[in-house]
Design an enzyme around this catalytic site. Structure first.
Site, short mmCIF file in Angstrom:
data_model
loop_
_atom_site.label_atom_id
_atom_site.label_comp_id
_atom_site.label_asym_id
_atom_site.label_seq_id
_atom_site.Cartn_x
_atom_site.Cartn_y
_atom_site.Cartn_z
N GLU A 6 -3.11 1.65 12.69
CA GLU A 6 -3.64 2.88 12.09
C GLU A 6 -2.73 3.22 10.92
O GLU A 6 -1.53 3.46 11.11
CB GLU A 6 -3.66 4.05 13.08
CG GLU A 6 -4.75 3.92 14.12
CD GLU A 6 -4.91 5.17 14.99
OE1 GLU A 6 -4.68 6.29 14.50
OE2 GLU A 6 -5.26 4.99 16.18
N GLU A 28 -13.86 4.47 15.17
CA GLU A 28 -13.70 5.23 16.41
C GLU A 28 -14.95 6.08 16.63
O GLU A 28 -15.58 6.53 15.66
CB GLU A 28 -12.46 6.13 16.30
CG GLU A 28 -12.26 7.03 17.52
CD GLU A 28 -10.89 7.71 17.57
OE1 GLU A 28 -10.07 7.51 16.63
OE2 GLU A 28 -10.64 8.42 18.55
N ASN A 42 -4.03 3.40 23.61
CA ASN A 42 -3.83 4.00 22.28
C ASN A 42 -2.81 5.13 22.35
O ASN A 42 -2.93 6.03 23.18
CB ASN A 42 -5.15 4.59 21.77
CG ASN A 42 -4.99 5.29 20.42
OD1 ASN A 42 -4.74 4.63 19.41
ND2 ASN A 42 -5.11 6.60 20.41
N GLU A 43 -1.81 5.07 21.49
CA GLU A 43 -0.84 6.17 21.30
C GLU A 43 -0.42 6.83 22.61
O GLU A 43 -0.49 8.06 22.75
CB GLU A 43 -1.41 7.21 20.33
CG GLU A 43 -1.58 6.67 18.93
CD GLU A 43 -1.91 7.73 17.87
OE1 GLU A 43 -2.24 8.87 18.22
OE2 GLU A 43 -1.83 7.38 16.68
N ASN A 87 -7.88 8.08 19.95
CA ASN A 87 -7.77 9.03 21.05
C ASN A 87 -9.00 8.99 21.95
O ASN A 87 -8.91 9.24 23.16
CB ASN A 87 -7.58 10.44 20.49
CG ASN A 87 -6.27 10.58 19.73
OD1 ASN A 87 -5.35 9.79 19.91
ND2 ASN A 87 -6.19 11.58 18.86
N TYR A 107 0.41 8.06 9.13
CA TYR A 107 -0.45 8.78 8.19
C TYR A 107 0.46 9.57 7.26
O TYR A 107 1.43 10.17 7.70
CB TYR A 107 -1.38 9.74 8.94
CG TYR A 107 -2.38 9.03 9.82
CD1 TYR A 107 -3.54 8.48 9.29
CD2 TYR A 107 -2.17 8.90 11.20
CE1 TYR A 107 -4.47 7.82 10.09
CE2 TYR A 107 -3.09 8.24 12.00
CZ TYR A 107 -4.24 7.71 11.45
OH TYR A 107 -5.15 7.05 12.24
N GLN A 154 -9.78 5.44 8.83
CA GLN A 154 -10.80 4.69 9.51
C GLN A 154 -11.76 4.12 8.46
O GLN A 154 -11.38 4.08 7.30
CB GLN A 154 -11.50 5.58 10.54
CG GLN A 154 -10.50 6.09 11.58
CD GLN A 154 -11.12 6.70 12.82
OE1 GLN A 154 -12.34 6.73 12.98
NE2 GLN A 154 -10.28 7.22 13.72
O1 AHR Z 1 -7.46 8.10 13.36
C1 AHR Z 1 -7.53 9.38 13.89
C2 AHR Z 1 -6.65 9.53 15.13
O2 AHR Z 1 -5.31 9.45 14.77
C3 AHR Z 1 -6.80 8.48 16.21
O3 AHR Z 1 -7.83 8.76 17.09
C4 AHR Z 1 -5.49 8.54 16.92
O4 AHR Z 1 -5.15 7.31 17.49
C5 AHR Z 1 -4.52 9.00 15.85
O5 AHR Z 1 -3.72 10.02 16.29
#
Ligand code: AHR
Length: 503
Positions: free
Chosen positions: A292, A27, A172-173, A72, A244, A353
């Site tokens: 992700e 990103e 995205n999201e 994002n 995450y 990432q």
């Molecule tokens: O990977 C970091 C961020 O986490 C990304 O930009 C977003 O898609 C997620 O919230």
């Protein structure tokens, strides 16, 4: 000594291992691109300004597909800012990360870099602040050979061959209130559906990923997937999952069991997708792009978030530069186990990432690049998980966790390569204090001639690789492996990740 027991039979399979399971994510965020993959002044920089030491590490990591350019970031991104003569490219505010984007790197440069690392491009279009037309434009620019305004522009920009992007993320999201253009499930579903149908008019064979929830903890989780899939089912191929994991305080027992949550998350999304399939009486199956996933907790927010004067937003600041410990790598390895266990439905995944930003690879401007602890479970799994994922019979003692209740001390998955005949077991020991002997009933595999194991473990579970000590932690040969007729055993040290290959 605790014991766990595993029965492996290559006749019982979950599904083929898709190479796309070993994808990652770049990103425009912090120092992932600038001072990460790209640092023209660095002594290792190639003719394009890309760091060759990073290229070598990405190749070693074994990354199949790379999602780009966000995240994002993509929800405020204008793809055309990043193509054409560099001196004409605008500087823009990146509202997602309170940074200034120079646009020195864009689609064409990134495609060139991907050729060097040998990975496939997975491109995300902006459905936050843009829509159908801009998605069609970037598709035309990237994938048409020539003869139209935008494909000819790519050719004129020095890229005669189309980039041939197969996988496209539709935003995205979009369920997240932090997302530029955040919308309701209905609003997003309609836009994603229109965009998907328009893109398919250009190329019906594209593989399209619709946004699922940005986490199983989102208040709209489940309902979001249902609404979005009811609207887009016939036009898309995948629904995304993002997750995450982090420890809460010193509750490392729960943290080590994070894959339990990932298992439940995947199974809930599969159930929702299959519910929509059943209601529609559809022949088609929607799979998951887990695009992700990672351990992420040290630097969620940063000083730059507090810079309110937009004229002072920095270029490529240090953001989300988590330094991963052995403990983190064991959790990370167990997340890979969960992904492989669901190989029949998770057919694409992206570690978020790749460089500097919650990443397996770190760099110092003008200095070295090094492997974080998480590099090793990823590279070894990518290298050794071949063929098909197997259904296993695993018997393990359990322990109690605050977050997930009773969970197994040992978690494991195995893959079998019918062509080469080899079998690989990936296992974690979640006990912080005790070793576990894993006994494997290997009778169904026939005679095992060689068995080798390697473990990631350290007496200090917080040990990490840093600029000062880049090689502090790496996997070491596990010499406890014993092969006898029909049985293989290996001792898993406390808080460890192990790979065992059986020939
Ligand atoms: O990977 C970091 C961020 O986490 C990304 O930009 C977003 O898609 C997620 O919230």
């Amino acid at each position: 000594m605790i014991r766990a027991h595993l029965t492996i039979d290559p006749h019982f399979t979950v599904g083929p291992i898709n190479r796309r399971l070993f994808g990652s994510f770049v990103e425009h965020l912090g120092r992932c691109v600038y001072d990460g993959i790209y640092e023209p002044g660095h002594e290792c920089a190639d003719e394009n300004g890309f760091r060759t030491d990073v290229i070598e590490l990405v190749r070693e990591l074994g990354v199949s597909t790379i999602r780009y350019p966000g995240g994002n970031f993509v929800s405020g991104y204008r793809w055309e800012d990043g193509v054409g003569p560099r001196e004409k490219r605008p500087r823009r505010l990146d509202l997602a990360w309170h940074s200034t984007e120079t646009n020195e790197i864009g689609l064409d440069e990134f495609a060139t870099w991907l050729e060097k690392v040998g990975s496939e491009l997975m491109y995300a279009v902006n459905l936050g602040t843009r829509g159908v037309l801009e998605a069609l434009d970037v598709l035309e620019y990237a994938n048409l050979r020539s003869g139209t305004e935008l494909s000819d522009r790519r050719v004129a920009n020095g890229h005669p061959e189309p980039h041939g992007i197969r996988m496209w993320c539709l935003g995205n999201e979009m369920d997240g209130p932090w997302q530029l253009g955040h919308s309701t499930a209905q609003e997003y579903a309609q836009l994603a559906s229109k965009t998907a149908r328009a893109m398919r008019q250009v190329d019906p064979d594209l593989e399209l990923v619709v946004c699922g929830s940005s986490g199983a903890q989102m208040p709209t989780f489940g309902e979001w997937e249902r609404v979005v899939l009811e609207e887009t089912y016939d036009s898309v191929d995948y629904i995304s999952c993002h997750a995450y994991y982090e420890p809460v305080g010193e509750d490392y027992g729960s943290f080590l069991a994070s894959a339990v949550d990932m298992d439940r998350f995947i199974e809930a999304v599969v159930a929702t997708a299959d519910h929509v399939k059943a209601v529609r009486d559809s022949e088609k199956t929607i799979n998951i792009s887990f695009d992700e996933w990672n351990v992420w907790y040290q630097v969620r927010y940063n000083e730059v978030d507090k810079i309110t004067d937009v004229t002072e937003w920095p270029v490529a600041p240090r953001l989300l530069e988590d330094s991963y410990s052995v403990l983190d790598a064991v959790v990370f390895g167990s997340l890979l186990i969960s992904l492989i266990r669901h190989a029949d439905r998770v057919t694409s995944a992206s570690l978020a990432q790749l460089v500097n930003v919650i990443a397996p690879i770190m760099t110092e401007p003008g200095g070295p690049a090094w492997r974080q602890t998480t590099f090793y479970p990823f590279s070894l799994t990518s290298q050794l998980a071949r063929g098909v994922a197997l259904e296993l019979k695993l018997e393990s003692p359990h322990y109690d966790t605050d977050r997930y209740g009773e969970v197994p001390v040992v978690d494991a998955v195995a893959t079998h390569d019918p062509e080469r005949g080899g079998t690989t077991v990936f296992a974690v020991n979640r006990s912080l204090s005790e070793s576990v002997t894993l006994e494997i009933d290997s009778r169904a595999l026939g005679a095992v001639t060689t068995a080798r194991a390697s473990s990631l473990h350290d007496d200090d579970i917080f040990a990490a690789n840093t600029l000062a000590e880049p090689n502090r932690v790496s996997p070491t040969g596990n010499d406890t492996v014993e092969v006898s007729e029909g049985t293989v055993s290996v001792t898993l040290p406390p808080c460890s990740w192990t790979v065992l290959t059986l020939d």
